[in-house]
Design a protein around this motif. Structure first.
Motif, short mmCIF file in Angstrom:
data_model
loop_
_atom_site.label_atom_id
_atom_site.label_comp_id
_atom_site.label_asym_id
_atom_site.label_seq_id
_atom_site.Cartn_x
_atom_site.Cartn_y
_atom_site.Cartn_z
N PHE A 81 16.26 -39.64 55.87
CA PHE A 81 15.26 -39.63 57.16
C PHE A 81 14.80 -41.13 57.19
CE2 PHE A 81 10.93 -39.64 58.98
CZ PHE A 81 10.82 -38.50 59.59
N TYR A 82 14.52 -41.87 56.34
CA TYR A 82 14.28 -43.23 56.56
C TYR A 82 15.40 -44.00 57.04
CZ TYR A 82 12.55 -47.96 55.22
OH TYR A 82 12.41 -49.46 55.44
N ALA A 83 16.54 -43.96 56.69
CA ALA A 83 17.68 -44.44 57.11
C ALA A 83 18.09 -44.26 58.54
CB ALA A 83 18.91 -44.16 56.22
N TYR A 84 17.82 -43.13 59.00
CA TYR A 84 18.26 -42.51 60.08
C TYR A 84 17.00 -42.87 61.23
CZ TYR A 84 19.50 -39.25 64.18
OH TYR A 84 19.85 -39.00 65.01
N LYS A 142 26.98 -41.12 60.57
CA LYS A 142 28.14 -41.26 60.00
C LYS A 142 28.12 -42.60 58.99
CE LYS A 142 30.31 -43.78 63.75
NZ LYS A 142 31.09 -44.05 64.70
N ASP A 143 27.17 -43.56 59.26
CA ASP A 143 27.25 -44.72 58.48
C ASP A 143 26.54 -44.21 57.22
OD1 ASP A 143 28.48 -46.15 60.19
OD2 ASP A 143 26.58 -46.95 61.41
N ILE A 144 25.39 -43.53 57.36
CA ILE A 144 24.50 -43.03 56.25
C ILE A 144 25.61 -42.44 55.21
CG2 ILE A 144 22.61 -41.67 55.49
CD1 ILE A 144 21.34 -42.34 58.10
N ALA A 145 26.33 -41.33 55.94
CA ALA A 145 27.31 -40.34 55.15
C ALA A 145 28.47 -41.41 54.17
CB ALA A 145 27.95 -39.58 55.94
N ALA A 201 27.73 -34.23 58.38
CA ALA A 201 27.34 -33.03 58.68
C ALA A 201 25.95 -32.48 57.62
CB ALA A 201 28.25 -31.75 58.75
N ALA A 202 26.48 -33.00 56.60
CA ALA A 202 25.40 -32.81 55.36
C ALA A 202 24.07 -33.60 55.54
CB ALA A 202 26.00 -33.01 54.10
N VAL A 203 24.38 -34.95 55.76
CA VAL A 203 23.50 -35.81 56.39
C VAL A 203 22.46 -35.39 57.51
CG1 VAL A 203 22.77 -38.26 57.17
CG2 VAL A 203 24.45 -38.07 55.40
#
Length: 147
Positions: free
Chosen positions: A102-105, A113-116, A124-126
């Motif tokens: 949540f914080y990263a997004y 895709k970068d978080i993943a 999709a999981a993110v």
């Protein structure tokens, strides 16, 4: 030389003067000039609304600046502080993985895709994790407002 005439509703051009439909026949060039002036006038009003230029800023005594940016009342400051603390407490109650995502997004404005990629997982999981955190936050806010 033949002049063509058009039927025009004066209420379209002067709504404050004509409360009922009033039709007249006018030459084409007059109708064109009326429409151009009406468009120019509406564009000017839209520009004023967009820039919120309701006050003149020509004076140097600060009156206009004060009118545009009036200071907050102590009650408003306290309400904002309480709301901020409440939102922080809700966010901090999220599970660690949801909190990080949540914080990263939302705060760091990272793409899913970068978080993943950083976490070594699927985008999709993110996305599901971020959506679940949003749903939890909305539910807690709704419960708070209903109480």
């Amino acid at each position: 030389m033949e002049v063509t005439m058009k039927k025009v509703n004066l209420r379209e051009f002067y709504p404050s003067l004509y409360t009922k439909d009033t039709y007249v026949f006018l030459p084409d060039d007059v109708v064109t000039a009326l429409w151009e002036e009406t468009k120019r006038e509406r564009a000017g009003y839209a520009k004023i609304r967009y820039h919120r230029a309701y006050y003149s800023l020509d004076r140097e005594d600060g009156i206009e600046r004060f009118a545009l940016h009036s200071p907050m009342l102590p009650e408003e400051i306290m309400q904002q502080k309480e709301l901020r603390e409440f939102l922080y407490s809700i966010i901090m109650e999220l599970p660690e993985k949801q909190l990080k995502r949540f914080y990263a997004y939302y705060v760091l404005r990272m793409k899913l895709k970068d978080i993943a990629r950083i976490e070594g997982t699927d985008a999709a999981a993110v996305l599901r994790s971020v959506q679940k955190s949003e749903k939890t936050i909305r539910k807690k806010i709704k419960n708070f407002l209903e109480d």
